[in-house]
Design a protein around this motif. Structure first.
Motif, PDB file in Angstrom:
ATOM      1  N   ALA A  50       0.833  -1.218   0.000  1.00 54.07           N
ATOM      2  CA  ALA A  50       0.000   0.000   0.000  1.00 54.07           C
ATOM      3  C   ALA A  50       0.863   1.262   0.000  1.00 54.07           C
ATOM      4  N   ASP A  51       1.981   1.251   0.722  1.00 55.75           N
ATOM      5  CA  ASP A  51       2.840   2.447   0.782  1.00 55.75           C
ATOM      6  C   ASP A  51       3.393   2.777  -0.604  1.00 55.75           C
ATOM      7  N   GLN A  52       3.844   1.735  -1.278  1.00 54.77           N
ATOM      8  CA  GLN A  52       4.409   1.926  -2.612  1.00 54.77           C
ATOM      9  C   GLN A  52       3.326   2.397  -3.598  1.00 54.77           C
ATOM     10  N   ALA A  53       2.128   1.783  -3.510  1.00 54.18           N
ATOM     11  CA  ALA A  53       1.027   2.161  -4.403  1.00 54.18           C
ATOM     12  C   ALA A  53       0.655   3.630  -4.192  1.00 54.18           C
ATOM     13  N   ARG A  54       0.581   4.035  -2.913  1.00 53.63           N
ATOM     14  CA  ARG A  54       0.229   5.433  -2.593  1.00 53.63           C
ATOM     15  C   ARG A  54       1.313   6.379  -3.128  1.00 53.63           C
ATOM     16  N   ALA A  55       2.581   5.997  -2.923  1.00 49.48           N
ATOM     17  CA  ALA A  55       3.692   6.848  -3.371  1.00 49.48           C
ATOM     18  C   ALA A  55       3.669   7.006  -4.898  1.00 49.48           C
ATOM     19  N   LEU A  56       3.399   5.921  -5.602  1.00 50.15           N
ATOM     20  CA  LEU A  56       3.345   5.992  -7.067  1.00 50.15           C
ATOM     21  C   LEU A  56       2.171   6.865  -7.527  1.00 50.15           C
ATOM     22  N   ALA A  57       1.041   6.735  -6.821  1.00 51.97           N
ATOM     23  CA  ALA A  57      -0.131   7.553  -7.172  1.00 51.97           C
ATOM     24  C   ALA A  57       0.174   9.030  -6.927  1.00 51.97           C
ATOM     25  N   ALA A  92      -6.173  -5.462  -2.316  1.00 48.70           N
ATOM     26  CA  ALA A  92      -7.288  -4.499  -2.315  1.00 48.70           C
ATOM     27  C   ALA A  92      -6.898  -3.243  -1.550  1.00 48.70           C
ATOM     28  N   GLU A  93      -6.157  -3.410  -0.455  1.00 47.65           N
ATOM     29  CA  GLU A  93      -5.755  -2.230   0.327  1.00 47.65           C
ATOM     30  C   GLU A  93      -4.771  -1.367  -0.452  1.00 47.65           C
ATOM     31  N   ALA A  94      -3.868  -2.009  -1.175  1.00 51.58           N
ATOM     32  CA  ALA A  94      -2.917  -1.249  -1.999  1.00 51.58           C
ATOM     33  C   ALA A  94      -3.669  -0.482  -3.094  1.00 51.58           C
ATOM     34  N   MET A  95      -4.635  -1.165  -3.697  1.00 49.70           N
ATOM     35  CA  MET A  95      -5.449  -0.528  -4.751  1.00 49.70           C
ATOM     36  C   MET A  95      -6.193   0.683  -4.175  1.00 49.70           C
ATOM     37  N   LYS A  96      -6.785   0.505  -3.003  1.00 51.05           N
ATOM     38  CA  LYS A  96      -7.563   1.595  -2.398  1.00 51.05           C
ATOM     39  C   LYS A  96      -6.663   2.763  -2.003  1.00 51.05           C
ATOM     40  N   ALA A  97      -5.445   2.452  -1.537  1.00 50.84           N
ATOM     41  CA  ALA A  97      -4.509   3.519  -1.152  1.00 50.84           C
ATOM     42  C   ALA A  97      -4.212   4.395  -2.372  1.00 50.84           C
ATOM     43  N   ALA A  98      -4.020   3.757  -3.530  1.00 54.72           N
ATOM     44  CA  ALA A  98      -3.748   4.516  -4.755  1.00 54.72           C
ATOM     45  C   ALA A  98      -4.991   5.309  -5.171  1.00 54.72           C
ATOM     46  N   MET A  99      -6.152   4.675  -5.084  1.00 51.26           N
ATOM     47  CA  MET A  99      -7.386   5.335  -5.540  1.00 51.26           C
ATOM     48  C   MET A  99      -7.729   6.539  -4.653  1.00 51.26           C
ATOM     49  N   GLU A 100      -7.401   6.451  -3.359  1.00 51.09           N
ATOM     50  CA  GLU A 100      -7.670   7.591  -2.467  1.00 51.09           C
ATOM     51  C   GLU A 100      -6.917   8.835  -2.918  1.00 51.09           C
ATOM     52  N   VAL A 101      -5.790   8.636  -3.565  1.00 50.00           N
ATOM     53  CA  VAL A 101      -5.009   9.769  -4.067  1.00 50.00           C
ATOM     54  C   VAL A 101      -5.552  10.227  -5.427  1.00 50.00           C
ATOM     55  N   ILE A 102      -5.923   9.259  -6.271  1.00 52.25           N
ATOM     56  CA  ILE A 102      -6.274   9.591  -7.663  1.00 52.25           C
ATOM     57  C   ILE A 102      -7.718  10.094  -7.818  1.00 52.25           C
ATOM     58  N   LEU A 103      -8.656   9.463  -7.088  1.00 52.36           N
ATOM     59  CA  LEU A 103     -10.067   9.794  -7.308  1.00 52.36           C
ATOM     60  C   LEU A 103     -10.392  11.273  -7.070  1.00 52.36           C
ATOM     61  N   PRO A 104      -9.923  11.896  -5.974  1.00 55.14           N
ATOM     62  CA  PRO A 104     -10.255  13.313  -5.780  1.00 55.14           C
ATOM     63  C   PRO A 104      -9.733  14.170  -6.925  1.00 55.14           C
ATOM     64  N   ARG A 105      -8.579  13.799  -7.484  1.00 54.41           N
ATOM     65  CA  ARG A 105      -8.003  14.573  -8.578  1.00 54.41           C
ATOM     66  C   ARG A 105      -8.866  14.467  -9.837  1.00 54.41           C
ATOM     67  N   ALA A 151      -5.497  -1.167 -11.677  1.00 48.66           N
ATOM     68  CA  ALA A 151      -6.600  -2.123 -11.876  1.00 48.66           C
ATOM     69  C   ALA A 151      -6.096  -3.426 -12.491  1.00 48.66           C
ATOM     70  N   ALA A 152      -5.067  -3.330 -13.366  1.00 51.49           N
ATOM     71  CA  ALA A 152      -4.470  -4.556 -13.924  1.00 51.49           C
ATOM     72  C   ALA A 152      -3.870  -5.378 -12.789  1.00 51.49           C
ATOM     73  N   GLY A 153      -3.295  -4.684 -11.811  1.00 53.06           N
ATOM     74  CA  GLY A 153      -2.704  -5.375 -10.654  1.00 53.06           C
ATOM     75  C   GLY A 153      -3.756  -6.120  -9.845  1.00 53.06           C
ATOM     76  N   ILE A 154      -4.889  -5.470  -9.582  1.00 53.62           N
ATOM     77  CA  ILE A 154      -5.900  -6.121  -8.740  1.00 53.62           C
ATOM     78  C   ILE A 154      -6.565  -7.278  -9.499  1.00 53.62           C
ATOM     79  N   LEU A 173      -5.545   6.101 -17.617  1.00 56.42           N
ATOM     80  CA  LEU A 173      -4.678   5.056 -18.165  1.00 56.42           C
ATOM     81  C   LEU A 173      -3.907   4.379 -17.037  1.00 56.42           C
ATOM     82  N   ALA A 174      -3.434   5.187 -16.083  1.00 56.73           N
ATOM     83  CA  ALA A 174      -2.676   4.630 -14.961  1.00 56.73           C
ATOM     84  C   ALA A 174      -3.554   3.701 -14.132  1.00 56.73           C
ATOM     85  N   VAL A 175      -4.823   4.083 -13.941  1.00 53.86           N
ATOM     86  CA  VAL A 175      -5.727   3.229 -13.164  1.00 53.86           C
ATOM     87  C   VAL A 175      -5.967   1.925 -13.917  1.00 53.86           C
ATOM     88  N   GLU A 176      -6.325   2.046 -15.202  1.00 59.68           N
ATOM     89  CA  GLU A 176      -6.716   0.848 -15.968  1.00 59.68           C
ATOM     90  C   GLU A 176      -5.545  -0.101 -16.222  1.00 59.68           C
TER      91      GLU A 176
END
Ligand code: B1M
Length: 205
Positions: A10-17, A60-73, A36-39, A29-32
Motif C-alpha cells: 500500500a505504501d508503494q502504491a500510494r507513493a506511485l499515485a 485491495a488495500e494497496a489498490m484503495k490507497a492509490a485510488m484515495e489519491v487519484i479519485l479526488p483529482r 486495476a491490472a494489478g488487482i 490510463l494509470a488506473v486501468e
C-alpha cells in the motif's frame, strides 16, 4: 503500479499515485493499465490457488490507497459544472466490492453528473429512498459476485414499482454481469467505468 498492487504494498502504491498526480500523467490510463491490472492479477492468482485471502485483502488495500489519491483529482476536473443528471449509485446488498463502483462514480461526476454514492452492501430499499429524495434520473448498481447479481433484478423490480412519477432508469455493471443479463432483468449495462458515462448520457437523451 501493477506490481505494487500484486505485492500488496500500500505504501508503494500510494507513493506511485502521488508521483503520478504531481505530473500531467494520464490518470485513467494509470488506473486501468496499472493499478486495476494489478488487482485483476491478484484475483487470478487467488482463483489459481496461489494467493489466499490475506493477499487478496492486501492487494485491495494497496489498490484503495492509490485510488484515495487519484479519485479526488479526477473528480476535481469537473467541479462547478451544471449537472447533466442525478445518479444514485451503490454496490448491492451482500457485496463489499467497491473499487470498480467508486471508479464509476468518480467518472460520472467528472463528466458532469451529480452522484450520490451509497457505498457497498446497499439494500434495495436504500437505493429507492435515496432516488426519491434526490429525484434521481438513474439508479446505478454494481455487483461483483455471481451470488449478489440477483439483487440487481430485485432493484429493477423495486424501481418499476416505486411510482416516482417520472422515468428512472437502472444501470447495472460489475465483472460477472453482461449485456444479456441486463436485458433479461430490464436494465441497461455498462462493461466498464468509461462506458458507464456514455451509457448514462444515452439514458438521459
Ligand atoms: Co473478491 N471476489 N471476494 N474481494 N475480489 C472477486 C470478485 C472474485 C472474481 C475473485 C476470484 O475468484 N477470481 C470472486 C467472485 C467469484 C464469483 O462470484 N463468481 C470473489 C470472491 C469469491 C470474494 C469472497 C467471497 C472471498 C471470500 O471471502 N471467500 C469475498 C466476498 C465478500 C463480500 O463481498 N461479501 C471477497 C472479498 C474481497 C475483498 C474484500 C478482499 C476485496 C474487495 C475490497 C473492496 O472492494 N473494497 C476483493 C477483491 C479486491 C476482488 C478482486 C480481486 C478485484 C475486484 C476489483 O476491485 N477489481 C476480484 C477478482 C477480479 O475482479 N478479477 C474479486 C478492479 C475494479 C476496477 O474492477 O470491480 O470489475 P471491477 O469494476 C470494473 C467493471 O466491472 C465495471 O467498471 C469497473 C472499472 O472499469 N463496473 C461497473 C463495476 N461496477 C460497475 C457498475 C456500473 C457499470 C460498470 O454501473 C452501475
Amino acid at each position: 503500479m501493477r506490481e505494487a498492487v500484486v505485492q500488496g504494498d500500500a505504501d508503494q502504491a500510494r507513493a506511485l499515485a502521488e508521483a503520478l498526480v504531481a505530473t500531467d500523467g494520464n490518470l485513467l490510463l494509470a488506473v486501468e493499465a496499472g493499478f486495476a491490472a494489478g488487482i485483476r492479477r491478484v484475483g487470478d492468482l487467488w482463483e489459481a490457488g496461489e494467493y489466499f485471502l490475506p493477499e487478496l485483502v492486501q492487494g485491495a488495500e494497496a489498490m484503495k490507497a492509490a485510488m484515495e489519491v487519484i479519485l479526488p483529482r479526477l473528480q476535481a476536473s469537473q467541479a462547478g459544472h451544471e449537472p447533466k443528471g442525478r445518479v444514485v449509485l451503490g454496490t448491492v446488498a451482500g457485496d463489499l466490492h467497491d473499487i470498480g463502483k467508486s471508479l464509476v462514480g468518480v467518472l460520472l461526476s467528472a463528466n458532469g453528473f451529480e452522484v450520490h454514492d451509497l457505498g457497498s452492501d446497499v439494500p434495495v430499499g436504500a437505493f429507492i429512498a435515496k432516488a426519491r429524495e434526490v429525484r434521481a434520473d438513474i439508479v446505478a448498481a454494481s455487483a461483483l459476485l455471481t451470488t449478489t447479481m440477483t439483487a440487481q433484478r430485485e432493484l429493477v423490480r423495486a424501481v418499476a414499482g416505486a411510482d416516482f412519477g417520472r422515468p428512472v432508469r437502472v444501470l447495472v455493471g460489475g465483472a460477472p454481469t453482461t449485456a444479456a443479463w441486463a436485458t433479461q432483468i430490464g436494465a441497461t449495462h455498462a462493461e466498464n467505468a468509461m462506458r458507464a458515462v456514455a451509457v448514462a448520457e444515452s439514458l438521459l437523451r
